[in-house]
Design a protein around this motif. Structure first.
Motif, PDB file in Angstrom:
ATOM      1  N   ASP A 191      35.136  -6.788  51.528  1.00 17.83           N
ATOM      2  CA  ASP A 191      34.329  -7.980  51.805  1.00 17.83           C
ATOM      3  C   ASP A 191      32.862  -7.529  52.657  1.00 17.83           C
ATOM      4  N   TYR A 192      31.825  -7.887  51.927  1.00 20.96           N
ATOM      5  CA  TYR A 192      30.403  -7.439  52.796  1.00 20.96           C
ATOM      6  C   TYR A 192      29.373  -8.437  52.661  1.00 20.96           C
ATOM      7  N   PRO A 193      29.761  -9.507  53.364  1.00 20.41           N
ATOM      8  CA  PRO A 193      28.798 -10.703  53.087  1.00 20.41           C
ATOM      9  C   PRO A 193      27.309 -10.374  53.204  1.00 20.41           C
ATOM     10  N   GLU A 194      27.041  -9.806  54.195  1.00 23.33           N
ATOM     11  CA  GLU A 194      25.633  -9.400  54.921  1.00 23.33           C
ATOM     12  C   GLU A 194      25.175  -8.392  53.934  1.00 23.33           C
ATOM     13  N   TYR A 195      25.787  -7.830  52.938  1.00 29.42           N
ATOM     14  CA  TYR A 195      25.184  -6.750  51.913  1.00 29.42           C
ATOM     15  C   TYR A 195      23.932  -7.240  51.197  1.00 29.42           C
ATOM     16  N   LYS A 196      22.903  -6.579  51.485  1.00 31.24           N
ATOM     17  CA  LYS A 196      21.695  -6.992  50.728  1.00 31.24           C
ATOM     18  C   LYS A 196      20.794  -5.721  50.249  1.00 31.24           C
ATOM     19  N   PRO A 197      21.507  -5.172  49.104  1.00 27.15           N
ATOM     20  CA  PRO A 197      20.907  -4.068  48.481  1.00 27.15           C
ATOM     21  C   PRO A 197      19.507  -4.263  47.876  1.00 27.15           C
ATOM     22  N   VAL A 198      18.643  -3.180  47.879  1.00 24.33           N
ATOM     23  CA  VAL A 198      17.236  -3.370  47.517  1.00 24.33           C
ATOM     24  C   VAL A 198      17.277  -3.212  45.897  1.00 24.33           C
ATOM     25  N   ALA A 199      16.659  -4.100  45.011  1.00 21.16           N
ATOM     26  CA  ALA A 199      16.356  -3.741  43.695  1.00 21.16           C
ATOM     27  C   ALA A 199      15.334  -2.837  43.472  1.00 21.16           C
ATOM     28  N   TYR A 200      15.739  -1.777  42.661  1.00 21.79           N
ATOM     29  CA  TYR A 200      14.753  -0.689  41.935  1.00 21.79           C
ATOM     30  C   TYR A 200      15.038  -0.219  40.844  1.00 21.79           C
ATOM     31  N   THR A 201      14.437  -0.235  39.650  1.00 25.23           N
ATOM     32  CA  THR A 201      14.211   0.435  38.525  1.00 25.23           C
ATOM     33  C   THR A 201      13.001   1.148  38.442  1.00 25.23           C
ATOM     34  N   ALA A 202      13.014   2.504  38.289  1.00 24.04           N
ATOM     35  CA  ALA A 202      11.888   3.149  38.117  1.00 24.04           C
ATOM     36  C   ALA A 202      10.935   2.453  36.760  1.00 24.04           C
ATOM     37  N   ASN A 203       9.621   2.594  36.952  1.00 26.02           N
ATOM     38  CA  ASN A 203       8.763   2.082  35.865  1.00 26.02           C
ATOM     39  C   ASN A 203       8.971   3.015  34.651  1.00 26.02           C
ATOM     40  N   VAL A 204       8.976   4.154  34.943  1.00 27.55           N
ATOM     41  CA  VAL A 204       9.167   5.283  33.935  1.00 27.55           C
ATOM     42  C   VAL A 204      10.181   5.049  32.789  1.00 27.55           C
ATOM     43  N   LEU A 205      10.973   4.261  33.057  1.00 27.35           N
ATOM     44  CA  LEU A 205      12.117   3.878  32.258  1.00 27.35           C
ATOM     45  C   LEU A 205      11.687   2.865  30.943  1.00 27.35           C
ATOM     46  N   LYS A 206      10.758   2.198  31.226  1.00 32.15           N
ATOM     47  CA  LYS A 206      10.093   1.033  30.315  1.00 32.15           C
ATOM     48  C   LYS A 206       9.990   1.825  29.065  1.00 32.15           C
ATOM     49  N   THR A 266      25.967   1.527  46.926  1.00 24.95           N
ATOM     50  CA  THR A 266      25.115   2.500  47.145  1.00 24.95           C
ATOM     51  C   THR A 266      23.830   1.898  48.145  1.00 24.95           C
ATOM     52  N   GLY A 267      23.754   0.663  48.391  1.00 23.18           N
ATOM     53  CA  GLY A 267      22.538   0.219  49.130  1.00 23.18           C
ATOM     54  C   GLY A 267      21.273  -0.326  47.916  1.00 23.18           C
ATOM     55  N   ILE A 268      21.257   0.173  46.636  1.00 21.70           N
ATOM     56  CA  ILE A 268      20.464  -0.196  45.717  1.00 21.70           C
ATOM     57  C   ILE A 268      21.099  -0.808  44.372  1.00 21.70           C
ATOM     58  N   VAL A 269      20.458  -1.746  43.871  1.00 22.92           N
ATOM     59  CA  VAL A 269      20.848  -2.474  42.660  1.00 22.92           C
ATOM     60  C   VAL A 269      19.805  -1.961  41.603  1.00 22.92           C
ATOM     61  N   GLY A 270      20.054  -2.101  40.417  1.00 19.38           N
ATOM     62  CA  GLY A 270      19.019  -1.653  39.089  1.00 19.38           C
ATOM     63  C   GLY A 270      19.602  -0.435  38.786  1.00 19.38           C
ATOM     64  N   ARG A 271      18.588   0.461  38.023  1.00 19.56           N
ATOM     65  CA  ARG A 271      19.101   1.720  37.728  1.00 19.56           C
ATOM     66  C   ARG A 271      18.169   2.886  38.190  1.00 19.56           C
ATOM     67  N   GLY A 272      17.245   2.580  39.422  1.00 21.26           N
ATOM     68  CA  GLY A 272      16.634   3.611  40.002  1.00 21.26           C
ATOM     69  C   GLY A 272      15.933   4.442  38.683  1.00 21.26           C
ATOM     70  N   ASN A 328       9.343   5.384  47.409  1.00 20.19           N
ATOM     71  CA  ASN A 328       9.395   4.919  48.849  1.00 20.19           C
ATOM     72  C   ASN A 328      10.443   3.718  49.276  1.00 20.19           C
ATOM     73  N   VAL A 329      11.428   3.591  48.363  1.00 25.37           N
ATOM     74  CA  VAL A 329      12.417   2.795  48.314  1.00 25.37           C
ATOM     75  C   VAL A 329      13.624   2.984  49.345  1.00 25.37           C
ATOM     76  N   LYS A 330      14.074   2.398  50.244  1.00 26.67           N
ATOM     77  CA  LYS A 330      14.712   2.700  51.365  1.00 26.67           C
ATOM     78  C   LYS A 330      16.198   2.068  50.875  1.00 26.67           C
ATOM     79  N   ARG A 331      17.133   2.691  50.608  1.00 29.29           N
ATOM     80  CA  ARG A 331      18.631   1.974  50.486  1.00 29.29           C
ATOM     81  C   ARG A 331      18.930   1.323  51.864  1.00 29.29           C
ATOM     82  N   PHE A 332      19.502   0.313  51.296  1.00 31.87           N
ATOM     83  CA  PHE A 332      20.189  -0.719  52.328  1.00 31.87           C
ATOM     84  C   PHE A 332      21.546   0.106  52.845  1.00 31.87           C
ATOM     85  N   ALA A 333      21.481   0.256  53.973  1.00 28.02           N
ATOM     86  CA  ALA A 333      22.550   1.280  54.809  1.00 28.02           C
ATOM     87  C   ALA A 333      23.884   0.782  54.797  1.00 28.02           C
ATOM     88  N   VAL A 334      24.788   1.378  53.704  1.00 30.72           N
ATOM     89  CA  VAL A 334      26.153   0.915  53.880  1.00 30.72           C
ATOM     90  C   VAL A 334      27.253   1.953  54.732  1.00 30.72           C
TER      91      VAL A 334
END
Ligand code: RP5
Ligand code: MG
Ligand code: MG
Length: 280
Positions: free
Chosen positions: A32-47, A96-102, A16-22
């Motif tokens: 430069d993109y000072p307003e850039y606030k990507p969502v952090a998401y790494t799926a639990n299945v990777l653990k 891409t609007g998401i940080v982490g590995r998804g 349900n993770v919505k990417r920050f629209a770039v």
């Protein structure tokens, strides 16, 4: 610039993770993109998964970026990628609007291989179909329907540590399009012997970044796509296709400009069409 569309759209796959629209012009890191606030998401299945990297800040994790690091290929086809001040590799195409590995196991490039297996479309009498408008023969390729997104795709998969790309190409094709994993040892040997030679003669179609919906700012797909062509329809053309592993369906799909495939697979098929001078 490389295609970078499907990894910027809406919800991240299977979440349900919505990417920050770039916006398009803010994709490159050089802008430069000072307003850039990507969502952090790494799926639990990777653990704890053996095929996945640990978290970047895990003290025992000492990745050697931009090299083949203890059997894991961390080199990018796009050249050396940047690792930011916090130790995270940066997507070579941009934001891409998401940080982490998804859902991706590796930080940085995740290497795959895509076997584009083709033949000419024929009627019951074996005559090759020529399209009336273009006067060119119609190509078919083996397409699978992915279990994860339901989209049709090339039956590709990840290159395992220490695996050669040629081995991945044949293995993934057997697993996803011929249901190899459900066969017994005898069936496996017979199958392998019948297609081994076919898979030694391929034409490189594409090598590089994939516009995969699972890409993030810190993890992305890259692939080598190779065309294996069954000119006389007597190698793979003779075999019964059967979906397996992460494929829900499999079929010979007619190739034309209407095809709409997973990631940028349509582009790889289009390149194959040009190389074989087929109908589009
Ligand atoms: C795509 O994902 C590649 O082009 C390849 O087809 C595929 C590999 O991932 P899995 O099929 O293993 O999920 O980016
Ligand atoms: Mg697979
Ligand atoms: Mg796959």
């Amino acid at each position: 610039r490389m295609l970078h569309q499907k990894c910027r759209q809406g919800l991240y796959p299977s979440s349900n993770v919505k990417r920050f629209a770039v916006p398009e012009e803010r994709v490159p890191w050089t802008v430069d993109y000072p307003e850039y606030k990507p969502v952090a998401y790494t799926a639990n299945v990777l653990k704890g998964k053996p095929w996945a990297d640990p978290e970047i800040n895990e003290p025992t994790f000492k990745p050697k970026w931009n090299t083949v690091d203890d059997k894991v290929n961390r080199k990018s086809f796009t050249g050396d990628y940047i690792v930011n001040a916090d130790g995270y590799p940066l997507n070579p195409v941009g934001r891409t609007g998401i940080v982490g590995r998804g859902l991706l196991g590796r930080w940085g490039p995740n290497h795959a291989a895509d076997p584009i297996v083709t033949r000419w479309k024929r009627d019951n009498t074996g005559t090759v179909e020529i399209n009336k408008n273009t006067g060119k023969p119609v190509l078919q390729f083996v397409a699978i329907q992915r279990r994860d997104s339901g989209e049709w795709a090339i039956p590709g998969g990840m290159v395992d540590p220490n695996e050669t790309v040629s081995a991945t190409l044949m293995r993934e094709f057997m697993e996803e399009a011929l249901n190899f994993l459900e066969m017994d040892d005898t069936e496996r040997k017979v199958l392998q012997n019948s297609i081994m030679e076919f898979f030694t003669k391929g034409d490189e179609i594409y090598k590089g970044y994939v516009d995969d919906p699972r890409n993030t700012d810190n993890a992305w797909m890259e692939t080598v796509a190779i065309n294996f062509h069954d000119e006389e329809n007597n190698v793979v053309g003779k075999l019964a296709l059967k979906a397996g592993d992460d494929a829900r369906n499999v079929r010979w799909m007619d190739v034309n400009k209407e095809i709409n495939l997973y990631a940028n697979h349509s582009e790889f098929v289009r390149k194959t069409v040009l190389q074989r001078n087929a109908h589009w």
